[in-house]
Structures are given as structure tokens and as C-alpha cells.
Write an enzyme that holds these catalytic residues in place. Structure first.
Site, mmCIF file in Angstrom:
data_model
loop_
_atom_site.group_PDB
_atom_site.id
_atom_site.type_symbol
_atom_site.label_atom_id
_atom_site.label_comp_id
_atom_site.label_asym_id
_atom_site.label_seq_id
_atom_site.Cartn_x
_atom_site.Cartn_y
_atom_site.Cartn_z
ATOM 1 N N ASP A 24 14.900 -102.970 63.833
ATOM 2 C CA ASP A 24 13.921 -104.001 63.465
ATOM 3 C C ASP A 24 12.542 -103.657 64.034
ATOM 4 O O ASP A 24 11.520 -103.773 63.354
ATOM 5 C CB ASP A 24 14.379 -105.408 63.901
ATOM 6 C CG ASP A 24 14.770 -105.486 65.366
ATOM 7 O OD1 ASP A 24 14.988 -104.441 66.010
ATOM 8 O OD2 ASP A 24 14.867 -106.621 65.886
ATOM 9 N N ASP B 7 18.063 -96.299 54.424
ATOM 10 C CA ASP B 7 17.727 -96.781 53.078
ATOM 11 C C ASP B 7 16.525 -97.729 53.162
ATOM 12 O O ASP B 7 15.551 -97.589 52.421
ATOM 13 C CB ASP B 7 18.946 -97.495 52.487
ATOM 14 C CG ASP B 7 18.681 -98.011 51.085
ATOM 15 O OD1 ASP B 7 18.100 -97.263 50.275
ATOM 16 O OD2 ASP B 7 19.044 -99.168 50.804
#
Ligand code: IPM
Ligand code: MG
Length: 369
Positions: free
Chosen positions: A228, A252
Site C-alpha cells: 500500500d 498487477d
């Protein structure tokens, strides 16, 4: 006469895939006549196109051809027509099966900001100008393939869905080595990304990367970051990174994010590589990071640059043709510097061109270089 140096399988796929692949075909012809490099190409269906013709997203015959050639060039798969298909009959399964069956565990996604495009990014010019980072995504493990997976019906009638995030230390070490080796040829920095604060796979990932770095790559600077935070840092100060190595799912997400730093998803190429076998051969598939973009398919407006840059990566990584790869990349940069733009990177004062005109301009530039 061109000397045949390699066999290629072209898998244009769906949406804008065939349009951008056509431009690669022209570069292949150019290399044959102008540089004496002969590529023997064959073409097959994948994704929705294969579903329509053969009722599966990838036939065994096409998989066998992919295994037999020296490199695979892949366009894009997917589209609304197949969105409601059951999971195993979605176009994306064709790509995932190729990755798995060819053992393409290392996915290289460079995010480079061409000087001419620094203003096309949604970030300020000074944040992205000169950007050159490499996202290395593990591609054959993690939640994409982990078992158990599926949707079951519980006794009370509810449904319950499961996906499994799983990594072995061997899988982590193998992608880790690729990251350290890549960094040694770049700016010597690896940032390993996971979520060791909440996931066991993250704890193991950090443990293996730390041990590998200390043991075999003490000369490479290794740092760790939660995924994050990495997403945040990528849009806050992307130039702090050199090589980012991460798992399949985080890779991804983070690579899409990094793509936008370069101005457009239409700019980002990728290479998916397997292990080197006993004969020194390495399976490889090259594909643009952008998808099939069904909304603009068939209009001749798609940006062929990510596909052409993926072809350049093929020249570099599969055939050691670094000079030809450099020349193709320089031709792309030169055309952008001259102000030619496809719709996705169009800006005031620039010249808007079609897919084909962009390809033709790059070929003309190749002639000049
Ligand atoms: C990618 C794509 C694929 C993925 C899809 C098409 C299966 O998003 O290559 O990034 O999720 O890996
Ligand atoms: Mg993606």
C-alpha cells in the site's frame, strides 16, 4: 536474403490486439529486408477469438506451437462479448494458461517516461521526467493460481468464495535472483514489496529476500516496502525506485499504476520469461501491458507503441539484438519528439495520427537512423 534467426508465434488476440500486432509485422518485414534478420512467423488465435472458433480460450495445438517456437508475441485478450462466460471459458484464461504452462515466472514491466511525454502524465512533469523504473512481477504463483479456489454453496444457501495466496521459498528466491541480477545492470537498487504486516506470504517473502540479498547480492542495495505504501510512493515520488520486485497480484496493480506515470497505458511493454534450460534456451512471451480496449477496437486509433516496445524487448532478451532494440526504441522516441500522437497521448499543439500512421512514422524513422 534474410538469414532465418528465429521462429515466432504471433497471438494477436482480441480488440485492438490485431491492430497493434499488424504494426509489429511491418517491423519484422523491415528487419528482414534492411537488416538481414529473418523471423519465421506463424499466427494463431487466443482469447475470445479462440473461443469463437474453437470454444476454448487456448487450444492444445496452439499451446504446443507456443512451446516449440523461440518467442511468443501476444496482443491482448478479452471483451464484453465473453464477460459472462464461466471462469474457465473467459478469454483471460488463455493468457494465464500460457504463462503457467510455459513457466513464465518473471514478468518485466519497465516504466520509462519518454521526455516528449512528460506532460502527458497525470503527474507533474518534474515528478516523471527521466523516470526509468522496472517492475518485476512474479507471474506463475500467488493468488492467481493458488489452491483451493472456487465458489461453493453453504448449507444455509449463502455462497462462499475462496482464493488462495501461496508462495514457496523456492518461488520467491527464483524471482528474487532475477531482481538482483536486473538491478546490477541498472542502478543497483531493489525494493521488495509485500504486506508482511498482515500476510504470511509477505513474512516469508521478506525473509527470503533478505537472506538472498545478504548471501549472494551484498553489493545491491535492498529495501522493503508494504504494497500500500508502494502504491502511494509511486505517485508521490516515483523516481526513488530502480527495481521493484513483488508478487503476482501486487505486481498487477502496481504496474498499471506505474504505467500511468509514463503518460499512457498504451506505452508500457512487458516481457515474461522462464528459466534458462539445459540448452541455454529460455521460454519467453512479450506483450503490451494494456488490454484489448474493446471500446476503441477496429477504429484504427490504438497506440501501437507498447506492442512495438514489447517487440524491442524480445530483440533484447530473447535474441541478444541489443543494437536493434535500441534502434527501435530510439525511433519511437524520435517520432514522439516530432509531435506525433495517437489519441490516448494526444495533447494540444501535437499532431494526432492513426495506429497505422504511427507505425509508418516509426518505420520511416528506422530508415533514417
Ligand atoms: C495483466 C492483465 C492480466 C492479469 C489479465 C488480462 C488476466 O491485467 O497482464 O496485467 O491480471 O495478469
Ligand atoms: Mg493487469
Amino acid at each position: 536474403m534474410a538469414r532465418n534467426i528465429a521462429r515466432l508465434l504471433l497471438l494477436p488476440g482480441d480488440g485492438i490486439g490485431p491492430e497493434v500486432m499488424a504494426e509489429v509485422g511491418r517491423v519484422i518485414d523491415w528487419l528482414g529486408t534492411r537488416r538481414g534478420l529473418g523471423f519465421a512467423t506463424e499466427t494463431a488465435l487466443v482469447g475470445g477469438a479462440s473461443l469463437d472458433a474453437h470454444a476454448v480460450p487456448l487450444t492444445d495445438a496452439t499451446l504446443a506451437r507456443a512451446q516449440a517456437v523461440d518467442a511468443v508475441l501476444f496482443g491482448a485478450v478479452g471483451g464484453p462479448r465473453w464477460d459472462r462466460n464461466p471462469f474457465h471459458l473467459k478469454p483471460e484464461q488463455g493468457l494465464l494458461r500460457l504463462r503457467k504452462e510455459l513457466g513464465l515466472f518473471a514478468n518485466l514491466r519497465p516504466a520509462v517516461c519518454f521526455p516528449a511525454l512528460a506532460d502527458a502524465s497525470s503527474l507533474k512533469r518534474e515528478l516523471v521526467e527521466g523516470l526509468d523504473i522496472m517492475i518485476l512481477r512474479e507471474l506463475t504463483g500467488g493468488v492467481y493460481f493458488g489452491e483451493p479456489r472456487g465458489i461453493e454453496i453453504l448449507p444455509d444457501g449463502q455462497k462462499r468464495a475462496v482464493d488462495t495466496q501461496v508462495y514457496t521459498s523456492g518461488e520467491i528466491e527464483r524471482i528474487g535472483r532475477v531482481a538482483f541480477e536486473l538491478a546490477r545492470k541498472r542502478r543497483n537498487k531493489v525494493c521488495s514489496v509485500e504486506k508482511a504486516n498482515v500476510m504470511h506470504t509477505g513474512v516469508l517473502w521478506r525473509e527470503v529476500m533478505t537472506a538472498l540479498g545478504a548471501q549472494d547480492y551484498p553489493d545491491v542495495e535492498l529495501s522493503h516496502m508494504y504494497a500500500d505504501n508502494c502504491a502511494m510512493q509511486l505517485v508521490r515520488a516515483p523516481k526513488q525506485f530502480d527495481v521493484i520486485v513483488t508478487d503476482n497480484l501486487f505486481g498487477d496493480l502496481l504496474s498499471d499504476c506505474a504505467a500511468m506515470l509514463t503518460g499512457s497505458l498504451g506505452m508500457l511493454p512487458s516481457a515474461s520469461l522462464g528459466a534458462v534450460d539445459a540448452q541455454g534456451r529460455r521460454r519467453a512471451l512479450y506483450e503490451p501491458v494494456h488490454g484489448s480496449a474493446p471500446d476503441i477496437a477496429g477504429q484504427g486509433v490504438a497506440n501501437p507503441i507498447a506492442m512495438l516496445a514489447s517487440f524491442a524487448m524480445m530483440l533484447r532478451y530473447s535474441f541478444d539484438l541489443a543494437e536493434d532494440a535500441d534502434r527501435l526504441e530510439a525511433a519511437i522516441a524520435a517520432v514522439l519528439a516530432r509531435g506525433l500522437r495517437t489519441a490516448d497521448i494526444m495533447q494540444p499543439g501535437m499532431t494526432r495520427v492513426s495506429t497505422e500512421a504511427m507505425g509508418a512514422a516509426i518505420l520511416a524513422e528506422l530508415d533514417r537512423l
